[in-house]
Design a protein around this motif. Structure first.
Motif, short mmCIF file in Angstrom:
data_model
loop_
_atom_site.label_atom_id
_atom_site.label_comp_id
_atom_site.label_asym_id
_atom_site.label_seq_id
_atom_site.Cartn_x
_atom_site.Cartn_y
_atom_site.Cartn_z
N GLY A 1 -2.77 19.56 10.63
CA GLY A 1 -3.67 20.44 11.36
C GLY A 1 -3.09 20.93 12.67
O GLY A 1 -3.52 21.97 13.19
N ARG A 2 -2.08 20.22 13.20
CA ARG A 2 -1.48 20.62 14.46
C ARG A 2 -0.62 21.87 14.33
O ARG A 2 -0.17 22.42 15.34
CB ARG A 2 -0.62 19.48 15.04
N ASN A 3 -0.37 22.32 13.14
CA ASN A 3 0.38 23.56 12.95
C ASN A 3 -0.53 24.79 12.86
O ASN A 3 -0.03 25.91 12.88
CB ASN A 3 1.26 23.47 11.71
N PHE A 4 -1.84 24.58 12.74
CA PHE A 4 -2.79 25.69 12.70
C PHE A 4 -3.16 26.07 14.13
O PHE A 4 -3.70 25.25 14.88
CB PHE A 4 -4.04 25.30 11.92
N ILE A 5 -2.89 27.30 14.53
CA ILE A 5 -3.08 27.65 15.94
C ILE A 5 -4.53 27.54 16.37
O ILE A 5 -4.81 27.33 17.56
CB ILE A 5 -2.53 29.05 16.27
N GLU A 6 -5.48 27.66 15.44
CA GLU A 6 -6.88 27.56 15.82
C GLU A 6 -7.24 26.16 16.34
O GLU A 6 -8.26 25.99 17.01
CB GLU A 6 -7.78 27.93 14.65
N ASN A 7 -6.41 25.18 16.04
CA ASN A 7 -6.64 23.82 16.51
C ASN A 7 -5.95 23.52 17.85
O ASN A 7 -6.09 22.42 18.37
CB ASN A 7 -6.13 22.80 15.47
N LEU A 8 -5.22 24.49 18.37
CA LEU A 8 -4.39 24.27 19.56
C LEU A 8 -4.93 25.05 20.75
O LEU A 8 -5.68 26.01 20.60
CB LEU A 8 -2.95 24.71 19.28
N SER A 9 -4.52 24.65 21.94
CA SER A 9 -4.81 25.44 23.13
C SER A 9 -3.80 26.58 23.24
O SER A 9 -2.71 26.52 22.66
CB SER A 9 -4.73 24.56 24.39
N TRP A 10 -4.15 27.61 23.99
CA TRP A 10 -3.28 28.78 24.05
C TRP A 10 -1.91 28.46 24.64
O TRP A 10 -0.89 29.01 24.20
CB TRP A 10 -3.95 29.92 24.82
N ASP A 11 -1.89 27.55 25.64
CA ASP A 11 -0.60 27.27 26.29
C ASP A 11 0.31 26.46 25.37
O ASP A 11 1.54 26.58 25.45
CB ASP A 11 -0.79 26.58 27.64
N GLU A 12 -0.27 25.63 24.48
CA GLU A 12 0.56 24.91 23.53
C GLU A 12 1.15 25.88 22.51
O GLU A 12 2.33 25.77 22.12
CB GLU A 12 -0.26 23.84 22.81
N VAL A 13 0.35 26.85 22.08
CA VAL A 13 0.87 27.89 21.19
C VAL A 13 2.00 28.64 21.90
O VAL A 13 3.06 28.90 21.31
CB VAL A 13 -0.24 28.86 20.76
N ALA A 14 1.81 28.96 23.16
CA ALA A 14 2.83 29.69 23.92
C ALA A 14 4.12 28.91 24.01
O ALA A 14 5.22 29.47 23.86
CB ALA A 14 2.30 30.00 25.33
N ARG A 15 4.04 27.61 24.26
CA ARG A 15 5.24 26.79 24.37
C ARG A 15 5.99 26.74 23.04
O ARG A 15 7.22 26.81 23.00
CB ARG A 15 4.89 25.37 24.82
N ARG A 16 5.25 26.65 21.95
CA ARG A 16 5.91 26.57 20.64
C ARG A 16 6.53 27.92 20.24
O ARG A 16 7.59 27.97 19.63
CB ARG A 16 4.93 26.07 19.58
N ILE A 17 5.88 29.01 20.61
CA ILE A 17 6.48 30.32 20.36
C ILE A 17 7.76 30.47 21.17
O ILE A 17 8.79 30.91 20.65
CB ILE A 17 5.48 31.45 20.71
N ALA A 18 7.71 30.07 22.44
CA ALA A 18 8.90 30.16 23.29
C ALA A 18 10.02 29.28 22.79
O ALA A 18 11.20 29.56 23.01
CB ALA A 18 8.53 29.79 24.73
N GLY A 19 9.67 28.21 22.09
CA GLY A 19 10.68 27.31 21.54
C GLY A 19 11.27 27.80 20.23
O GLY A 19 12.14 27.13 19.67
N GLY A 20 10.79 28.93 19.73
CA GLY A 20 11.40 29.52 18.53
C GLY A 20 10.63 29.33 17.25
O GLY A 20 11.22 29.36 16.17
N SER A 21 9.31 29.14 17.34
CA SER A 21 8.53 28.89 16.11
C SER A 21 8.45 30.10 15.20
O SER A 21 8.29 31.24 15.66
CB SER A 21 7.10 28.47 16.47
N THR A 22 8.56 29.83 13.92
CA THR A 22 8.24 30.80 12.89
C THR A 22 6.72 30.81 12.70
O THR A 22 6.05 29.80 12.90
CB THR A 22 8.93 30.42 11.57
#
Length: 263
Positions: free
Chosen positions: A6-27
């Motif tokens: 469930g931690r890979n579904f963005i709806e379960n995450l805060s926006w800044d956690e999504v931002a950090r993972r995008i900046a880290g190169g997430s597909t």
């Protein structure tokens, strides 16, 4: 679905956690699966959504991909006669997919996997993605891989099929057995044309008549067949994803959505 998945579904995450993972190169993964499409008497309307999200979780896990909310409305004209089933026009659906995909890539995701559980959706999705950078996007068609096709051909005992049938029901018995009511499974009559148009539950004289809405024989489904089909499908998807990942440039700079700078 487990907590870790469930931690890979963005709806379960805060926006800044999504931002950090995008900046880290997430597909990114965009699942496409109807939430309101008939699947016979024995499967729920959200069968496609269940498949899309469970398959997306399996694909995301080894690569740490972020999964966007499922596109649950789509182009499904063959099923609108059955209560609860809905369909967008092909042009509207194409525009929706293109706009969502563009937004995902504009957010900084290095690549996008569009995991498509439909058949009538394939052409509109292809058109939507054709306007994007081919090196960044891949259309994952879950039924078209060589492993799945071989497994389906070897396992199928039904004379015809393609919807809520032996194969799809077997896959659901492997993915979400609690959502399958085999006591209500009902085979469709052999249709009078090889490829059905719009299915009907009312006109018994129609060449596309199916009382239940199934096209095929779901009574032949088993969980054992489903496990074989699932393994084949995941093998195909894994191979396709690996091919896209191999094409991604190493050390590519991405905008940091938090600070607006490059890392």
């Amino acid at each position: 679905m487990g907590t870790d998945a469930g931690r890979n579904f963005i709806e379960n995450l805060s926006w800044d956690e999504v931002a950090r993972r995008i900046a880290g190169g997430s597909t990114a993964i965009l699942p496409i699966g109807a939430a309101t499409k008939q699947h016979g008497f024995h499967l729920p309307l959200n069968t496609d959504r269940i498949q899309a999200e469970l398959l997306a979780a399996r694909v995301a896990e080894p690569i740490g991909a972020l999964i966007w909310p499922t596109v649950t409305y789509g182009y499904y004209p063959a099923f609108v006669e059955y209560a609860g089933s809905s369909s967008l026009s092909a042009s509207t659906f194409e525009a929706v997919v293109h706009e969502i995909a563009t937004g995902i890539l504009d957010a900084g995701c290095i690549s996008l996997l569009v995991l498509d559980t439909g058949i009538s959706t394939l052409a509109p999705v292809e058109r939507a993605l054709a306007r994007l950078d081919a090196g960044q996007v891949m259309h994952l068609r879950i039924h078209e891989g060589p492993r799945y096709r071989r497994a389906a051909e070897a396992l199928a005992g039904q004379s015809h099929g393609g919807h809520a049938d032996e194969l799809e029901t077997s896959l659901m018995l492997a993915l979400a057995p609690q959502r399958v009511d085999m006591a209500r499974a009902e085979a469709s009559p052999a249709l009078k044309q090889q490829v059905p148009g719009r299915l009907t539950s009312f006109d018994s004289n129609s060449p596309n008549y199916s009382r239940s809405g199934s096209y095929g024989d779901p009574t032949l489904a088993t969980s054992a067949k489903g496990e074989i089909l699932l393994a084949a499908m995941l093998g195909d998807l894994t191979e396709q994803v690996a091919a896209l990942m191999a094409e991604q440039p190493v050390g590519k700079q991405r905008p940091n959505p938090i600070r607006g700078k490059f890392l």
